[in-house]
Design a protein around this motif. Sequence first.
Motif, short mmCIF file in Angstrom:
data_model
loop_
_atom_site.label_atom_id
_atom_site.label_comp_id
_atom_site.label_asym_id
_atom_site.label_seq_id
_atom_site.Cartn_x
_atom_site.Cartn_y
_atom_site.Cartn_z
N SER A 5 -8.73 -4.57 5.18
CA SER A 5 -8.07 -3.73 6.19
C SER A 5 -7.75 -4.54 7.45
O SER A 5 -6.72 -4.31 8.10
CB SER A 5 -8.94 -2.53 6.53
N LYS A 6 -8.62 -5.46 7.81
CA LYS A 6 -8.36 -6.29 9.00
C LYS A 6 -7.13 -7.17 8.79
O LYS A 6 -6.32 -7.36 9.69
CB LYS A 6 -9.57 -7.16 9.32
N LEU A 58 -7.81 -14.96 9.22
CA LEU A 58 -7.08 -13.92 8.51
C LEU A 58 -6.62 -14.39 7.14
O LEU A 58 -6.64 -13.61 6.17
CB LEU A 58 -5.88 -13.46 9.34
N VAL A 59 -6.19 -15.62 7.04
CA VAL A 59 -5.75 -16.15 5.75
C VAL A 59 -6.91 -16.22 4.76
O VAL A 59 -6.72 -16.03 3.55
CB VAL A 59 -5.08 -17.53 5.94
N SER A 60 -8.12 -16.44 5.26
CA SER A 60 -9.27 -16.55 4.37
C SER A 60 -9.76 -15.19 3.87
O SER A 60 -10.54 -15.13 2.92
CB SER A 60 -10.41 -17.28 5.07
N LEU A 61 -9.32 -14.09 4.49
CA LEU A 61 -9.74 -12.76 4.05
C LEU A 61 -9.04 -12.38 2.76
O LEU A 61 -7.94 -12.85 2.46
CB LEU A 61 -9.40 -11.72 5.13
N PRO A 62 -9.65 -11.49 1.96
CA PRO A 62 -8.98 -11.03 0.74
C PRO A 62 -7.70 -10.24 1.07
O PRO A 62 -7.56 -9.67 2.14
CB PRO A 62 -10.01 -10.13 0.07
N LYS A 67 -1.43 -8.45 9.88
CA LYS A 67 -0.59 -9.29 9.01
C LYS A 67 0.60 -9.90 9.74
O LYS A 67 1.14 -10.90 9.31
CB LYS A 67 -0.13 -8.49 7.80
N TRP A 68 0.98 -9.35 10.87
CA TRP A 68 2.09 -9.92 11.65
C TRP A 68 1.72 -11.28 12.23
O TRP A 68 2.60 -12.07 12.55
CB TRP A 68 2.50 -8.95 12.77
N LEU A 69 0.41 -11.56 12.36
CA LEU A 69 0.00 -12.88 12.84
C LEU A 69 0.16 -13.96 11.78
O LEU A 69 0.35 -15.13 12.11
CB LEU A 69 -1.47 -12.84 13.28
N ILE A 70 0.06 -13.57 10.53
CA ILE A 70 0.10 -14.56 9.44
C ILE A 70 1.54 -14.95 9.11
O ILE A 70 1.82 -16.11 8.84
CB ILE A 70 -0.60 -13.99 8.17
#
Length: 117
Positions: free
Chosen positions: A107-108, A99-103, A113-116
């Motif tokens: 949308s994902k 997730l951190v590597s996504l822009p 975003k609660w995981l990050i």
Amino acid sequence: MELAVLTYLFGDFKWHYCGLQNWYIILLGLFSHIGQTTLVIALQLEFAGPVSTMKSASDIILAFIWQTFLFHDPPDLFSIIGALLVGSSVTFVGITKWLVSLPEESSKRNKLKWLIS
């Protein structure tokens, strides 16, 4: 290597005469060296947290394989629960890293975003 030379010099070196046992000892040393080398490379390329988590997971998987197939000893309930806990942490670390590597506008990433945080 140093240990083999020192035991030979002190006269305590005895080679095993049990068929394949010599080759198992050599393979153990070779695989240990390869494993340690790849661990050092992984620590050079990645942070220590994810590397140690993945190493723990792979150690557990290999221990289960050795325990079950080599020693014919099935794992007990506590071992399985511990493996599931470590496996879930590895999954969580992997998903967070992905997730951190996504822009930022993905949308994902926005849905999870609660995981990050």
